[in-house]
Scaffold this active site. Sequence first.
Site, PDB file in Angstrom:
ATOM      1  N   ASP A   1       0.812  -1.227   0.000  1.00 16.17           N
ATOM      2  CA  ASP A   1       0.000   0.000   0.000  1.00 16.17           C
ATOM      3  C   ASP A   1       0.842   1.273   0.000  1.00 16.17           C
ATOM      4  OD1 ASP A   1      -2.245  -1.626   0.093  1.00 16.17           O
ATOM      5  OD2 ASP A   1      -2.266  -1.641   2.284  1.00 16.17           O
TER       6      ASP A   1
ATOM      7  N   GLY B   1       1.580   2.993  -2.575  1.00 19.18           N
ATOM      8  CA  GLY B   1       1.126   3.917  -3.627  1.00 19.18           C
ATOM      9  C   GLY B   1       1.617   3.485  -5.003  1.00 19.18           C
ATOM     10  N   LYS B   2       1.843   2.172  -5.146  1.00 18.81           N
ATOM     11  CA  LYS B   2       2.392   1.640  -6.399  1.00 18.81           C
ATOM     12  C   LYS B   2       1.496   1.961  -7.593  1.00 18.81           C
ATOM     13  CE  LYS B   2       2.368  -2.391  -4.352  1.00 18.81           C
ATOM     14  NZ  LYS B   2       2.123  -1.979  -2.965  1.00 18.81           N
TER      15      LYS B   2
ATOM     16  N   ALA C   1      -4.013  -7.642  -3.792  1.00 17.38           N
ATOM     17  CA  ALA C   1      -3.578  -6.265  -4.046  1.00 17.38           C
ATOM     18  C   ALA C   1      -4.782  -5.351  -4.220  1.00 17.38           C
ATOM     19  CB  ALA C   1      -2.719  -6.218  -5.314  1.00 17.38           C
ATOM     20  N   GLY C   2      -4.604  -4.097  -3.839  1.00 19.09           N
ATOM     21  CA  GLY C   2      -5.585  -3.054  -4.156  1.00 19.09           C
ATOM     22  C   GLY C   2      -4.768  -1.834  -4.523  1.00 19.09           C
ATOM     23  N   HIS C   3      -4.701  -1.518  -5.800  1.00 18.47           N
ATOM     24  CA  HIS C   3      -3.865  -0.411  -6.279  1.00 18.47           C
ATOM     25  C   HIS C   3      -4.777   0.738  -6.697  1.00 18.47           C
ATOM     26  CE1 HIS C   3      -0.354  -3.370  -7.253  1.00 18.47           C
ATOM     27  NE2 HIS C   3      -0.691  -3.347  -5.981  1.00 18.47           N
TER      28      HIS C   3
ATOM     29  N   ARG D   1       2.596 -28.630  -7.348  1.00 16.13           N
ATOM     30  CA  ARG D   1       2.310 -29.131  -8.706  1.00 16.13           C
ATOM     31  C   ARG D   1       0.905 -29.689  -8.874  1.00 16.13           C
ATOM     32  NH1 ARG D   1       7.791 -32.183  -7.934  1.00 16.13           N
ATOM     33  NH2 ARG D   1       6.736 -32.249  -5.932  1.00 16.13           N
TER      34      ARG D   1
ATOM     35  N   GLN E   1       2.037  -5.942  -3.278  1.00 22.78           N
ATOM     36  CA  GLN E   1       2.483  -6.061  -1.875  1.00 22.78           C
ATOM     37  C   GLN E   1       3.791  -5.263  -1.687  1.00 22.78           C
ATOM     38  OE1 GLN E   1       1.423  -9.402  -3.447  1.00 22.78           O
ATOM     39  NE2 GLN E   1      -0.471  -8.400  -2.942  1.00 22.78           N
TER      40      GLN E   1
ATOM     41  N   SER F   1      -7.705  -0.804   0.877  1.00 20.79           N
ATOM     42  CA  SER F   1      -8.504  -0.563  -0.328  1.00 20.79           C
ATOM     43  C   SER F   1      -9.249  -1.820  -0.771  1.00 20.79           C
ATOM     44  CB  SER F   1      -7.636  -0.005  -1.460  1.00 20.79           C
ATOM     45  OG  SER F   1      -6.370  -0.579  -1.454  1.00 20.79           O
ATOM     46  N   VAL F   2      -8.867  -2.995  -0.261  1.00 22.38           N
ATOM     47  CA  VAL F   2      -9.577  -4.238  -0.604  1.00 22.38           C
ATOM     48  C   VAL F   2     -10.507  -4.649   0.539  1.00 22.38           C
ATOM     49  CG1 VAL F   2      -9.290  -6.705  -1.074  1.00 22.38           C
ATOM     50  CG2 VAL F   2      -7.759  -5.061  -2.127  1.00 22.38           C
TER      51      VAL F   2
ATOM     52  N   VAL G   1       2.614  14.232  -3.246  1.00 20.84           N
ATOM     53  CA  VAL G   1       2.048  15.124  -2.222  1.00 20.84           C
ATOM     54  C   VAL G   1       0.516  15.091  -2.195  1.00 20.84           C
ATOM     55  CG1 VAL G   1       4.046  16.667  -2.129  1.00 20.84           C
ATOM     56  CG2 VAL G   1       2.257  17.083  -3.830  1.00 20.84           C
ATOM     57  N   GLY G   2      -0.053  14.031  -2.739  1.00 21.22           N
ATOM     58  CA  GLY G   2      -1.506  13.880  -2.734  1.00 21.22           C
ATOM     59  C   GLY G   2      -1.878  12.707  -3.611  1.00 21.22           C
TER      60      GLY G   2
HETATM   61  P1  GDP Z   1      -0.744   0.417  -3.594  1.00 20.58           P
HETATM   62  O1  GDP Z   1      -1.379  -0.853  -3.168  1.00 20.58           O
HETATM   63  O2  GDP Z   1       0.734   0.431  -3.348  1.00 20.58           O
HETATM   64  O3  GDP Z   1      -1.076   0.801  -5.010  1.00 20.58           O
HETATM   65  O4  GDP Z   1      -1.359   1.553  -2.636  1.00 20.58           O
HETATM   66  P2  GDP Z   1      -2.914   1.702  -2.198  1.00 20.58           P
HETATM   67  O5  GDP Z   1      -3.679   2.207  -3.347  1.00 20.58           O
HETATM   68  O6  GDP Z   1      -3.395   0.469  -1.537  1.00 20.58           O
HETATM   69  O7  GDP Z   1      -2.776   2.767  -1.041  1.00 20.58           O
HETATM   70  C1  GDP Z   1      -2.258   4.042  -1.261  1.00 20.58           C
HETATM   71  C2  GDP Z   1      -3.342   5.057  -0.867  1.00 20.58           C
HETATM   72  O8  GDP Z   1      -2.765   6.337  -0.724  1.00 20.58           O
HETATM   73  C3  GDP Z   1      -4.438   5.232  -1.917  1.00 20.58           C
HETATM   74  O9  GDP Z   1      -5.637   5.525  -1.278  1.00 20.58           O
HETATM   75  C4  GDP Z   1      -3.937   6.407  -2.740  1.00 20.58           C
HETATM   76  O10 GDP Z   1      -4.999   7.112  -3.376  1.00 20.58           O
HETATM   77  C5  GDP Z   1      -3.328   7.253  -1.665  1.00 20.58           C
HETATM   78  N1  GDP Z   1      -2.166   8.082  -2.076  1.00 20.58           N
HETATM   79  C6  GDP Z   1      -1.191   7.811  -2.964  1.00 20.58           C
HETATM   80  N2  GDP Z   1      -0.261   8.786  -2.953  1.00 20.58           N
HETATM   81  C7  GDP Z   1      -0.646   9.690  -2.031  1.00 20.58           C
HETATM   82  C8  GDP Z   1      -0.082  10.898  -1.524  1.00 20.58           C
HETATM   83  O11 GDP Z   1       0.991  11.329  -1.922  1.00 20.58           O
HETATM   84  N3  GDP Z   1      -0.791  11.538  -0.542  1.00 20.58           N
HETATM   85  C9  GDP Z   1      -1.968  11.083  -0.060  1.00 20.58           C
HETATM   86  N4  GDP Z   1      -2.575  11.775   0.887  1.00 20.58           N
HETATM   87  N5  GDP Z   1      -2.536   9.944  -0.511  1.00 20.58           N
HETATM   88  C10 GDP Z   1      -1.876   9.245  -1.476  1.00 20.58           C
HETATM   89  P1  IMO Z   2      -0.911  -4.106  -2.294  1.00 19.67           P
HETATM   90  O1  IMO Z   2      -0.452  -4.638  -3.618  1.00 19.67           O
HETATM   91  C1  IMO Z   2      -0.999  -4.578   2.074  1.00 19.67           C
HETATM   92  C2  IMO Z   2      -1.025  -8.701   3.581  1.00 19.67           C
HETATM   93  C3  IMO Z   2      -2.293  -9.165   4.297  1.00 19.67           C
HETATM   94  C4  IMO Z   2      -1.689 -10.174   5.245  1.00 19.67           C
HETATM   95  C5  IMO Z   2      -0.571 -10.815   4.426  1.00 19.67           C
HETATM   96  C6  IMO Z   2      -0.966 -12.119   3.763  1.00 19.67           C
HETATM   97  O2  IMO Z   2      -2.197  -3.379  -2.332  1.00 19.67           O
HETATM   98  O3  IMO Z   2       0.192  -3.344  -1.630  1.00 19.67           O
HETATM   99  P2  IMO Z   2      -2.494 -12.747   1.670  1.00 19.67           P
HETATM  100  O4  IMO Z   2      -3.938 -12.473   1.392  1.00 19.67           O
HETATM  101  O5  IMO Z   2      -1.553 -12.200   0.648  1.00 19.67           O
HETATM  102  O6  IMO Z   2      -2.209 -14.188   1.944  1.00 19.67           O
HETATM  103  O7  IMO Z   2      -2.187 -11.970   3.063  1.00 19.67           O
HETATM  104  O8  IMO Z   2      -0.229  -9.862   3.445  1.00 19.67           O
HETATM  105  N1  IMO Z   2      -1.261  -8.149   2.220  1.00 19.67           N
HETATM  106  C7  IMO Z   2      -1.202  -6.853   1.922  1.00 19.67           C
HETATM  107  N2  IMO Z   2      -1.035  -5.765   2.707  1.00 19.67           N
HETATM  108  N3  IMO Z   2      -1.112  -4.432   0.734  1.00 19.67           N
HETATM  109  C8  IMO Z   2      -1.249  -5.512  -0.073  1.00 19.67           C
HETATM  110  O9  IMO Z   2      -1.228  -5.428  -1.418  1.00 19.67           O
HETATM  111  C9  IMO Z   2      -1.349  -6.791   0.520  1.00 19.67           C
HETATM  112  N4  IMO Z   2      -1.525  -8.035   0.030  1.00 19.67           N
HETATM  113  C10 IMO Z   2      -1.453  -8.850   1.082  1.00 19.67           C
HETATM  114  O10 IMO Z   2      -2.926  -8.111   4.968  1.00 19.67           O
HETATM  115  O11 IMO Z   2      -1.085  -9.503   6.331  1.00 19.67           O
HETATM  116 MG    MG Z   3      -2.891  -1.528  -1.847  1.00 22.26          MG
END
Ligand code: GDP
Ligand code: IMO
Ligand code: MG
Length: 423
Positions: A13, A15-16, A39-41, A143, A221, A296-297, A409-410
């Site tokens: 999480d 911010g990928k 994942a939740g991007h 397998r 992740q 986000s998930v 920054v946002g």
């Molecule tokens: P990811 O899984 O690495 O793609 O990250 P997530 O989407 O799960 O979580 C990142 C969260 O931070 C999301 O809600 C984005 O909209 C938010 N975000 C990303 N960059 C920034 C930032 O620079 N500032 C703020 N306030 N929010 C951000």
């Molecule tokens: P993104 O791509 C944050 C965490 C789960 C748990 C552990 C194992 O959005 O960054 P799993 O379901 O993979 O067997 O869970 O990994 N986890 C994450 N935490 N961001 C993620 O993905 C994650 N994907 C799995 O919360 O601790």
């Molecule tokens: Mg995420």
Amino acid sequence: MKVDVLLGLQWGDEGKGKIVDVLTPKYDLVCRFQGGPNAGHTLEFDGQKYVLRSIPSGIFQGNKVNVIGNGVVLDPALFKAEVDQLMASGHPLTERLLISRKAHLILPTHRLLDAANEASKGAGKIGTTGKGIGPTYTDKVSRNGLRVGDIELNFEAKYAEAKAKHETLLKQANFEYDLTELEKEWFEGIECLKKFAFIDSEHFINKALKDQKPVLCEGAQGTMLDVDFGSYPFVTSSNTICAGACTGLGISPKSIGNVYGIFKAYCTRVGSGPFPTELFDQTGQIMRDNGNEYGSVTGRPRRCGWIDLVALRYAIMINGVTDLIMMKSDVMDQFETIKACTAYRHKGVVTEDFPYDIQEDIEPIYTELPGWKTDMTAVKSESDFPVAFKAYIDFLEANLGVRIKFVSVGPDRAQTIERYTTL
Ligand code: GDP
Ligand code: IMO
Ligand code: MG
């Protein structure tokens, strides 16, 4: 041509999704190499917000090709839900999304097994996303897995065989379940998947490289959730590190170019497991509120804490990070003081190296820096950085030994400052 890799350096999480979207105009191909719908991007632009789970985050930038690689595990039902949502919001997909035949399928029974495994662990549960990730990778390694390519070959029989094995395990665990609705959605998902091109993605990507097409690999992740180098056993079941791009896409290590390591200006974690710099006080709550730190998930509140430079240096080392990307600086705008963990006191001994076990007897040692007390969301260029913010960046770069290329920054695509260009 080399491939660039973007991956998380913390517990996910970071911010990928946002940064892959920002970088995509420079690339022809964007490829996911591991993980699945755990994942939740999140991406934000033009006042809209999208959350992607299995579909790469390059999907919104014109006619770029997006590839779901062999290292990914795909749930057809969740994939269909994602496709339906994107189609409904007017984003065409079928032409620009290709799927590796070697990607493994998450079965409905994998999800049930995930739940059963968690239930059996009691208080020691991992806190998984419940998407069947662990059981699917287990079947891959032992397998017994079903792959996207199997959809084209004697699929029903293979599905029935895998399901029967899983049902035996579920019965042994005395786990009660009803598969009817799950299976219905799953087979609808299979029909949806069939609308997309299944490819031998290793050939496709290597040909693109030969043809001088730039490729970006998108990680899911983060390094601290890597099955080998993360905080085991509180990790996910795939290699989230740079090497995962090689095995998850079929590219040679010699093909890796820039490695973009992304981190938050602080640190979060969702699910169970150790987190040395975690805050349980008002400061942590401010980070959660300002950063909207809810999964986000799953919607679960994310645990928040100060930046951990011991863990970051480890992640930089494992991944060979060439450039850093710092996210969510704005979340700490109101703090008088900011802390950064530069070493651990581990079993009474001070160490700057990430130890084998961070579960017990870890005390973070902090350096304190002045906060910037400025609304960073309005900052448009580096020349507008407040002095204290610039000092934070200088401190991090000196401690981590790698330059910070982007500062976010946002959440919006536009709220991204590039500090230097990469050759
Ligand atoms: P990811 O899984 O690495 O793609 O990250 P997530 O989407 O799960 O979580 C990142 C969260 O931070 C999301 O809600 C984005 O909209 C938010 N975000 C990303 N960059 C920034 C930032 O620079 N500032 C703020 N306030 N929010 C951000
Ligand atoms: P993104 O791509 C944050 C965490 C789960 C748990 C552990 C194992 O959005 O960054 P799993 O379901 O993979 O067997 O869970 O990994 N986890 C994450 N935490 N961001 C993620 O993905 C994650 N994907 C799995 O919360 O601790
Ligand atoms: Mg995420």
